[in-house]
Design a protein around this motif. Structure first.
Motif, PDB file in Angstrom:
ATOM      1  N   ASP A   1      -8.661  10.044  -5.394  1.00  0.00           N
ATOM      2  CA  ASP A   1      -8.853  11.490  -5.481  1.00  0.00           C
ATOM      3  C   ASP A   1      -7.838  12.145  -4.555  1.00  0.00           C
ATOM      4  OD1 ASP A   1      -9.626  14.102  -5.579  1.00  0.00           O
ATOM      5  OD2 ASP A   1     -11.744  13.746  -5.125  1.00  0.00           O
ATOM      6  N   LEU A   2      -6.764  12.674  -5.135  1.00  0.00           N
ATOM      7  CA  LEU A   2      -5.684  13.242  -4.341  1.00  0.00           C
ATOM      8  C   LEU A   2      -6.128  14.443  -3.507  1.00  0.00           C
ATOM      9  CD1 LEU A   2      -2.708  13.049  -6.867  1.00  0.00           C
ATOM     10  CD2 LEU A   2      -2.983  11.733  -4.760  1.00  0.00           C
ATOM     11  N   ARG A   3      -7.185  15.120  -3.924  1.00  0.00           N
ATOM     12  CA  ARG A   3      -7.659  16.290  -3.186  1.00  0.00           C
ATOM     13  C   ARG A   3      -8.129  15.935  -1.782  1.00  0.00           C
ATOM     14  NH1 ARG A   3     -11.921  18.050  -7.660  1.00  0.00           N
ATOM     15  NH2 ARG A   3     -12.263  15.808  -7.416  1.00  0.00           N
ATOM     16  N   ASN A   4      -8.485  14.654  -1.580  1.00  0.00           N
ATOM     17  CA  ASN A   4      -9.009  14.237  -0.276  1.00  0.00           C
ATOM     18  C   ASN A   4      -7.993  13.464   0.561  1.00  0.00           C
ATOM     19  OD1 ASN A   4     -11.566  15.362  -0.707  1.00  0.00           O
ATOM     20  ND2 ASN A   4     -12.258  13.550  -1.830  1.00  0.00           N
ATOM     21  N   VAL A   5      -6.753  13.404   0.127  1.00  0.00           N
ATOM     22  CA  VAL A   5      -5.716  12.730   0.912  1.00  0.00           C
ATOM     23  C   VAL A   5      -5.347  13.622   2.092  1.00  0.00           C
ATOM     24  CG1 VAL A   5      -3.346  11.860   0.897  1.00  0.00           C
ATOM     25  CG2 VAL A   5      -4.830  11.480  -1.084  1.00  0.00           C
TER      26      VAL A   5
ATOM     27  N   THR B   1      -0.228   4.281 -16.395  1.00  0.00           N
ATOM     28  CA  THR B   1       0.366   5.595 -16.666  1.00  0.00           C
ATOM     29  C   THR B   1      -0.727   6.622 -16.943  1.00  0.00           C
ATOM     30  OG1 THR B   1       2.455   4.710 -17.502  1.00  0.00           O
ATOM     31  CG2 THR B   1       1.814   6.892 -18.273  1.00  0.00           C
ATOM     32  N   ASP B   2      -1.708   6.250 -17.761  1.00  0.00           N
ATOM     33  CA  ASP B   2      -2.799   7.180 -18.073  1.00  0.00           C
ATOM     34  C   ASP B   2      -3.662   7.455 -16.846  1.00  0.00           C
ATOM     35  OD1 ASP B   2      -2.402   7.460 -21.041  1.00  0.00           O
ATOM     36  OD2 ASP B   2      -2.643   5.294 -20.919  1.00  0.00           O
ATOM     37  N   LEU B   3      -3.894   6.437 -16.028  1.00  0.00           N
ATOM     38  CA  LEU B   3      -4.649   6.646 -14.794  1.00  0.00           C
ATOM     39  C   LEU B   3      -3.895   7.604 -13.868  1.00  0.00           C
ATOM     40  CD1 LEU B   3      -5.767   2.962 -14.096  1.00  0.00           C
ATOM     41  CD2 LEU B   3      -7.223   4.842 -14.867  1.00  0.00           C
ATOM     42  N   ALA B   4      -2.560   7.456 -13.831  1.00  0.00           N
ATOM     43  CA  ALA B   4      -1.744   8.334 -12.984  1.00  0.00           C
ATOM     44  C   ALA B   4      -1.815   9.775 -13.472  1.00  0.00           C
ATOM     45  CB  ALA B   4      -0.304   7.844 -12.966  1.00  0.00           C
TER      46      ALA B   4
ATOM     47  N   LYS C   1     -14.996   6.121  -6.727  1.00  0.00           N
ATOM     48  CA  LYS C   1     -15.028   5.085  -7.756  1.00  0.00           C
ATOM     49  C   LYS C   1     -14.917   5.653  -9.167  1.00  0.00           C
ATOM     50  CE  LYS C   1     -17.695   1.082  -9.369  1.00  0.00           C
ATOM     51  NZ  LYS C   1     -16.497   0.206  -9.403  1.00  0.00           N
ATOM     52  N   ASP C   2     -13.920   5.138  -9.902  1.00  0.00           N
ATOM     53  CA  ASP C   2     -13.704   5.446 -11.324  1.00  0.00           C
ATOM     54  C   ASP C   2     -13.457   6.924 -11.606  1.00  0.00           C
ATOM     55  OD1 ASP C   2     -13.888   2.812 -12.140  1.00  0.00           O
ATOM     56  OD2 ASP C   2     -16.049   2.909 -12.493  1.00  0.00           O
ATOM     57  N   ILE C   3     -12.994   7.687 -10.612  1.00  0.00           N
ATOM     58  CA  ILE C   3     -12.781   9.118 -10.825  1.00  0.00           C
ATOM     59  C   ILE C   3     -11.744   9.384 -11.907  1.00  0.00           C
ATOM     60  CG2 ILE C   3     -11.057   9.260  -8.964  1.00  0.00           C
ATOM     61  CD1 ILE C   3     -12.067  12.124  -8.456  1.00  0.00           C
ATOM     62  N   ASN C   4     -10.786   8.462 -12.067  1.00  0.00           N
ATOM     63  CA  ASN C   4      -9.727   8.660 -13.066  1.00  0.00           C
ATOM     64  C   ASN C   4      -9.836   7.704 -14.246  1.00  0.00           C
ATOM     65  OD1 ASN C   4      -8.431  10.577 -11.299  1.00  0.00           O
ATOM     66  ND2 ASN C   4      -7.702   8.840 -10.094  1.00  0.00           N
ATOM     67  N   ALA C   5     -11.003   7.054 -14.398  1.00  0.00           N
ATOM     68  CA  ALA C   5     -11.141   6.008 -15.406  1.00  0.00           C
ATOM     69  C   ALA C   5     -11.321   6.548 -16.820  1.00  0.00           C
ATOM     70  CB  ALA C   5     -12.303   5.091 -15.054  1.00  0.00           C
ATOM     71  N   GLY C   6     -11.815   7.773 -16.958  1.00  0.00           N
ATOM     72  CA  GLY C   6     -12.098   8.288 -18.289  1.00  0.00           C
ATOM     73  C   GLY C   6     -13.507   7.933 -18.731  1.00  0.00           C
TER      74      GLY C   6
END
Length: 437
Positions: free
Chosen positions: A218-222, A244-247, A89-94
């Motif tokens: 979290d791409l590390r866990n894909v 875009t910023d989340l990506a 949850k919200d790992i890429n939210a800032g």
């Protein structure tokens, strides 16, 4: 309004529900049972059913027979599903720091003096930066008569994105292409959803679609990325606003290298080793490193869109703004003013929409054109052309913050026009490759 007697707008379609949906300005398209006038969802409207329907507790947008509620709740599509292992949850939210709380002020609420001051700050911040963008269309002829106007428009953009990636040597075997499609309509960049997914299984490559908001990915866990251990290349078409910023955060924020890791600058150049792209190994090397711990990103190509939907919390260019003496207040103002970039194209865009709407399938939608209103004191004093120019400058400033972020991560970046405005009003492509050693 033109239309036949039974077109679903003026009258129900044959064999379909006779309930008029006010919000959609048409009749319901659900199929009705034999001898029925209304579908089960709208049976109460015509009092055709003795059984009572109630709003679903999980989603009141649809109803269910009261005596069938327990069974419905077990299979309702709105039932919360178990979170996958790559959901954080919200790992890429800032950051959501209290000191960055912003008071939302519309442009119409600002005085002429405030707006003039903002425009001066905008132009000052952009001094010394690239005044205009390079145009690089990389379209192969797409003359298949089976392609309608709408399909041709999307294929032309996709072909140009791929062409630009080829120029940057980003199309090679032994790579994992991460198609980031949050906020991008039906996510048709990687493939038409469902209908084509299965065909990838026999295409000599592995394909997997993740249904998760990028904000929580979290791409590390894909699993696929953990198993293959291949360098990733991010691709996106019309990543809307904050997406875009989340990506970018998803790709770079939590996948940085340790000091002992090989930097992302080692790339095999085809001119250095002819044919190297045919059997190239994962670069940078993953040998001796536990698979899944780190994701190596070796390139990026994202078609930008809808800057007026950006958000300061998610924005990756905060440091860039602060170096320019700007903060969240200016960001919000520029974000709103960026909508002016397309204000003069409203009439033109409406013609395109009318033309392509005949060819749309499966509820396909375009990104909306939004325009922030001017203060009453400026109406008539600022021309459409001036607003367009200011809007484009706002977009470029926001994008330069993204470039700065990627440069700090060790990447060479660029912004290019990848298609013409008559194909898409949002026609700028952001690319990034590791800086040469």
């Amino acid at each position: 309004m033109k239309g036949s007697a039974a077109d679903g707008v003026l009258a129900p379609l044959p064999g379909r529900c006779a309930f008029y949906v006010v919000k959609k300005k048409r009749y319901c398209k659900m199929i009705v049972g034999s001898g029925k006038t209304f579908c089960e969802e709208h049976a109460n409207a015509g009092e055709e059913s003795d059984k009572k329907r109630i709003p679903c507790p999980l989603d009141p947008k649809h109803t269910v027979f009261e005596d069938n509620l327990a069974k419905h709740l077990k299979k309702c599509n709105s039932k919360e599903k178990p979170k996958p292992i790559y959901y954080v949850k919200d790992i890429n939210a800032g950051s959501a720091s209290e000191d960055e709380t912003i008071e939302e002020i519309t442009i119409a609420e600002r005085s002429k003096e405030e707006l003039d001051e903002l425009i001066v700050k905008l132009k000052t911040a952009l001094k010394g930066m690239q005044p205009s963008l390079e145009t690089r269309y990389q379209n192969e002829p797409l003359n298949d008569p089976k392609n309608g106007d709408s399909a041709f428009k999307h294929l032309e953009q996709q072909a140009s994105i791929l062409g630009n990636m080829e120029v940057l040597e980003l199309l090679c075997p032994n790579r994992c292409y991460i198609c980031l499609e949050f906020g991008a309509g039906k996510g048709k960049l990687s493939s038409t959803r469902f209908k084509v997914d299965g065909k990838h299984k026999n295409a000599g490559s592995t394909f997997d679609r993740l249904q998760v908001d990028i904000q929580h990915l979290d791409l590390r866990n894909v699993p696929l990325l953990r198993e293959k251990g291949l360098p990733g290349i991010g691709v996106g078409k019309h990543l809307c606003g904050a997406a875009t910023d989340l990506a970018l955060r998803c790709l770079f924020e939590h996948n940085c290298f340790d000091e002992d890791d090989e930097p992302p600058t080692k790339r095999v150049k085809p001119h250095q080793n002819e044919g190297a792209c045919d059997d190239i190994k994962p670069v940078p090397s993953t040998e001796g490193r536990e698979t899944g711990k780190k994701l190596i990103v070796s390139g990026l190509a994202i078609a930008l869109c809808c800057h007026h939907r950006c958000d300061w919390r998610h924005y990756v260019g905060k440091e860039f703004f602060r170096q320019k003496g700007l903060g969240p207040e200016e960001f919000v103002a520029f974000q709103r003013m960026s909508s002016w970039a397309t204000c003069g194209m409203r009439k033109f865009a409406s013609k395109i929409t009318e033309k392509t709407s005949e060819h749309k399938r499966d509820g396909e939608e375009e990104h909306e054109i939004s325009e922030e209103a001017l203060p009453d004191t400026l109406k008539g004093l600022m021309s459409v052309e001036d607003r367009e120019q200011i809007g484009r400058l706002c977009k470029r400033l926001i994008d330069h913050g993204r470039l700065y972020y990627l440069q700090q991560k060790g990447f060479k970046t660029s912004l290019k026009y990848y298609t013409s405005r008559d194909v898409s009003l949002e026609n700028v492509l952001l690319t990034a490759v590791p800086t040469s050693s």
